[in-house]
Enzyme design. Sequence first.
Site, mmCIF file in Angstrom:
data_model
loop_
_atom_site.group_PDB
_atom_site.id
_atom_site.type_symbol
_atom_site.label_atom_id
_atom_site.label_comp_id
_atom_site.label_asym_id
_atom_site.label_seq_id
_atom_site.Cartn_x
_atom_site.Cartn_y
_atom_site.Cartn_z
ATOM 1 N N ARG A 69 -30.747 13.818 15.990
ATOM 2 C CA ARG A 69 -30.226 13.750 14.617
ATOM 3 C C ARG A 69 -30.161 12.304 14.119
ATOM 4 N NH1 ARG A 69 -30.043 18.787 13.439
ATOM 5 N NH2 ARG A 69 -29.209 20.273 14.926
ATOM 6 N N LYS A 114 -20.963 14.067 20.748
ATOM 7 C CA LYS A 114 -22.193 14.843 20.529
ATOM 8 C C LYS A 114 -23.286 14.264 21.445
ATOM 9 C CE LYS A 114 -20.667 17.800 17.539
ATOM 10 N NZ LYS A 114 -20.578 19.200 17.921
ATOM 11 N N SER A 162 -28.747 27.318 16.357
ATOM 12 C CA SER A 162 -27.603 28.080 16.884
ATOM 13 C C SER A 162 -27.956 29.561 17.005
ATOM 14 C CB SER A 162 -26.404 27.941 15.939
ATOM 15 O OG SER A 162 -25.953 26.624 15.906
ATOM 16 N N ARG A 195 -22.077 9.398 17.748
ATOM 17 C CA ARG A 195 -22.729 9.329 16.428
ATOM 18 C C ARG A 195 -21.960 8.476 15.425
ATOM 19 N NH1 ARG A 195 -24.929 15.610 16.139
ATOM 20 N NH2 ARG A 195 -26.728 15.253 17.510
ATOM 21 N N ASP A 197 -22.960 18.361 12.127
ATOM 22 C CA ASP A 197 -24.255 17.832 12.590
ATOM 23 C C ASP A 197 -24.979 17.032 11.509
ATOM 24 O OD1 ASP A 197 -23.816 18.995 15.047
ATOM 25 O OD2 ASP A 197 -25.031 20.767 14.637
ATOM 26 N N ARG A 230 -28.550 32.060 20.491
ATOM 27 C CA ARG A 230 -27.765 33.292 20.651
ATOM 28 C C ARG A 230 -28.668 34.518 20.774
ATOM 29 N NH1 ARG A 230 -24.797 29.345 18.560
ATOM 30 N NH2 ARG A 230 -22.509 29.385 18.542
ATOM 31 N N GLY A 288 -25.904 21.239 24.637
ATOM 32 C CA GLY A 288 -24.490 21.601 24.753
ATOM 33 C C GLY A 288 -24.280 23.085 24.487
ATOM 34 N N SER A 344 -14.508 24.217 17.566
ATOM 35 C CA SER A 344 -15.829 24.141 18.185
ATOM 36 C C SER A 344 -16.381 25.542 18.389
ATOM 37 C CB SER A 344 -15.721 23.423 19.539
ATOM 38 O OG SER A 344 -16.834 23.755 20.337
#
Length: 436
Positions: free
Chosen positions: A394, A348, A21, A352, A321, A25, A96, A169
């Site tokens: 994952r 996801k 993440s 999942r 996650d 960014r 995503g 989210s």
Amino acid sequence: MKITHAMNPLKGEIKVPGDKSISHRSIMFGAIAEGDTVVRGFLKSADCISTINCFRKMGVEIEEGHDAAGDYILVHGKGLHGLKKPESELDCGNSGTTTRLIAGILAGQDFETRLTGDSSLSKRPMKRVIEPLSSLGASIRSENNNDRLPLIISRGELKGGEIRTSVASAQVKSAILLSGLYADAETRVIEPVLSRNHTELMLSAFGADIVSGTVDKPVSLIRPSERLTGLSVTVPGDISSAAYFMGAALIVPGSEILLKNVDINPTRDGILRVFRDMGGNITIENERYETGEKCADILVKYTPGLKGTGISGDIIPALIDEIPLIAVVAAAAEGDTVIKDAAELKVKESDRISLTVDNLNAMGADAEAKEDGMVIHGGKNLHHAVIDTAKDHRIAMSFSIAALISRSVQPVEIKDSACVGISYPEFYKDLDSLMR
Ligand code: S3P
């Protein structure tokens, strides 16, 4: 990939790769800042490379370098209004985060862009960004009117305002906040529960006028910015990647693993809280802050007699996650683990809930899928199976850990295991290093 049960305890030290993440960014904010941004500890995985490629296509120069302190990425920022119209669509691959965060930035640009992705990403819901960004004045639509990719985005009259999201989210929140950089007035996001706040922490370091929500008051706000200024970012290790080794250490007899320099931001640390609640022997050492993010080293020891637990409500976004991995550890624990309020798992990189439950049951566990989660009746012996990952990184990594406690001589086969490259290209190498 074929994996047999661990013959020996897992021992040693791992510096897990940079947080996914935060890596995304750092490129995005560096690209729209003025001046250079140097990123150390960047996660060079397929998802983050998708982000780099998108910004390169919009004219941002992004270099890779190496000096005495190690590898770095250098982003030559173009400023808030310096991106160029790409010559063709922006391909977000499997990511995503790339798609939804870029949507917020593109909502502030004076050109039209088309966003696409791979087959998994093309099935994921985009209404969650189309609706709020449209209501704030952006021009954004789904090309096939099905609320999925491709998305066509251009600038509208961003006027600021308040958005109340129905799901917690960080991708949606971040898209809204990024559009707020380009708005005429303040933009606020009210979440049902605070989601990961890396955007708020990092944008603030780049000089944006932004306030992060808190656990008690999940309201984040941003005021329009004249400029962001490039800076040096050090990306801490990803707790979502560290989680696999935490799980492995807890369930493989005699193991002891030290995970160095892991981000333990309270919006991401749910896995630590859950594993401790299950009785896991986990010690946090050397706590410190890195670019506003709380980091630490985590020592995890094998824990016989782990107990099942209940996971629901406010903690879900802080471990969303990690749920497939938690389910694997729950299968090795005594008693039931009940996971609720996690319907987001269905949208996801794969569904999942069903994949985790089906693969656990294929290995001999006793798991039930629910509408918003799952129930795992722990304590069954696991055996070999062929694991359908649906190319979800994952799922592949979680079941690679489950394979370590399979009782069969025959190995567990992880289909399409190369998908670990989405978030952790060196996963199998690091796992192997702990088994020597
Ligand atoms: C992410 C947010 C989460 C998470 C994803 C990365 C981010 O998604 O599942 O892997 O970087 O903002 P949501 O916040 O949309 O649930």
